[in-house]
Write an enzyme that holds these catalytic residues in place. Structure first.
Site, PDB file in Angstrom:
ATOM      1  N   LYS A   1       0.827  -1.221   0.000  1.00 54.27           N
ATOM      2  CA  LYS A   1       0.000   0.000   0.000  1.00 54.27           C
ATOM      3  C   LYS A   1       0.853   1.259   0.000  1.00 54.27           C
ATOM      4  O   LYS A   1       0.609   2.188  -0.764  1.00 54.27           O
ATOM      5  CB  LYS A   1      -0.927   0.019   1.219  1.00 54.27           C
ATOM      6  N   THR A   2       1.832   1.293   0.896  1.00 57.51           N
ATOM      7  CA  THR A   2       2.663   2.497   1.001  1.00 57.51           C
ATOM      8  C   THR A   2       3.532   2.677  -0.228  1.00 57.51           C
ATOM      9  O   THR A   2       3.719   3.804  -0.710  1.00 57.51           O
ATOM     10  CB  THR A   2       3.546   2.428   2.255  1.00 57.51           C
TER      11      THR A   2
ATOM     12  N   SER B   1       0.927   0.784  13.311  1.00 59.01           N
ATOM     13  CA  SER B   1       1.629  -0.032  14.300  1.00 59.01           C
ATOM     14  C   SER B   1       2.947  -0.465  13.674  1.00 59.01           C
ATOM     15  O   SER B   1       3.160  -0.307  12.475  1.00 59.01           O
ATOM     16  CB  SER B   1       0.781  -1.236  14.714  1.00 59.01           C
TER      17      SER B   1
ATOM     18  N   GLU C   1      -3.973   6.714   3.884  1.00 58.40           N
ATOM     19  CA  GLU C   1      -3.660   5.291   3.807  1.00 58.40           C
ATOM     20  C   GLU C   1      -4.173   4.538   5.017  1.00 58.40           C
ATOM     21  O   GLU C   1      -3.960   4.947   6.158  1.00 58.40           O
ATOM     22  CB  GLU C   1      -2.145   5.087   3.691  1.00 58.40           C
TER      23      GLU C   1
ATOM     24  N   LYS D   1      -1.269   8.810   7.229  1.00 61.13           N
ATOM     25  CA  LYS D   1      -1.530   7.442   7.703  1.00 61.13           C
ATOM     26  C   LYS D   1      -2.035   7.576   9.132  1.00 61.13           C
ATOM     27  O   LYS D   1      -1.236   7.658  10.077  1.00 61.13           O
ATOM     28  CB  LYS D   1      -0.271   6.585   7.639  1.00 61.13           C
TER      29      LYS D   1
END
Length: 226
Positions: free
Chosen positions: A16-17, A42, A117, A38
């Site tokens: 995704k990133t 975690s 995101e 974002k």
């Protein structure tokens, strides 16, 4: 062009990133101002300035509008586990309401191209009663889906698309991120995804040895977004 999108994935570790940073860079090349956020992360590292997440930092690096880290990633947790579990261990109450205020500030910056995101897949729990998808619903943002292309990706992609539609959100586009270059019948799988996902494919990102936003942007087409 002035738009904001929610970036979701078919699973965790699907890139995704990587794709979000590439999209932000592609937008810069098109002359657009950019901003990425974002809200929950975690797997953060303890630094002298506090917890920092590599994904959030990658988005910040591709944002032409600069915000303090705490606005880009308001909820950061050290253990690399599901956000709701990390928040519980840290004694933090995660909720859609708690995330909306900082994200409205991000959206209020008025960047030409803004990306929010998510974390993991579409139905990742945010708390005992809410999912991260509830945040996308509250923001009413169209969704860009990152499909991690590997065995099983068709099922994951179609189920994610169905859930996004059932939640009343538009699937604006999807990106094929080849996480396993040895995927059997790769071309046939990509063709099936293109036939069955109800949105344009914004690009096909190959398995790259040296990953960078600049390189990923070469494989993406922003002009296919509505």
């Amino acid at each position: 062009m002035s738009a904001a999108y929610f970036i979701a994935g078919t699973d965790t570790d699907v890139g995704k990133t990587t794709v979000a940073a590439g999209l932000l860079h592609a937008a810069q090349l098109a002359g657009l101002s950019t901003l990425g956020a974002k809200p929950v992360a975690s797997g953060c590292e303890a630094t002298a300035k506090g917890l920092r997440n590599a994904d959030a930092l990658a988005l910040m690096a591709q944002s032409t509008l600069k915000l303090p880290y705490e606005q880009v990633n308001p909820f950061a947790f050290e253990p690399a586990i599901a956000p709701h579990l990390a928040a519980r261990e840290a004694g933090v109450a995660l909720s859609v309401a708690a995330l909306l205020a900082p994200l409205h500030e991000v959206l209020a910056q008025g960047a030409d191209f803004t990306l929010i995101e998510g974390a993991g897949g579409w139905r990742v729990p945010l708390s005992d009663v809410a999912n991260l998808s509830d945040l996308a619903i509250a923001l009413k943002l169209p969704v860009i889906l990152v499909v991690g292309v590997r065995l099983g990706c068709i099922n994951h992609a179609l189920l994610s698309a169905e859930a996004i539609a059932r939640d009343g959100l538009q699937l604006a586009g999807w990106v094929a991120n080849i996480v396993d270059a040895r995927t059997s019948r790769l071309e046939e799988n990509l063709a099936t995804l293109a036939e069955r996902l109800p949105a344009p494919c914004l690009g096909r990102v190959p398995r790259l040895k040296g990953i960078s936003a600049e390189r990923v942007a070469e494989y993406l087409q922003l002009d296919l977004l509505d």
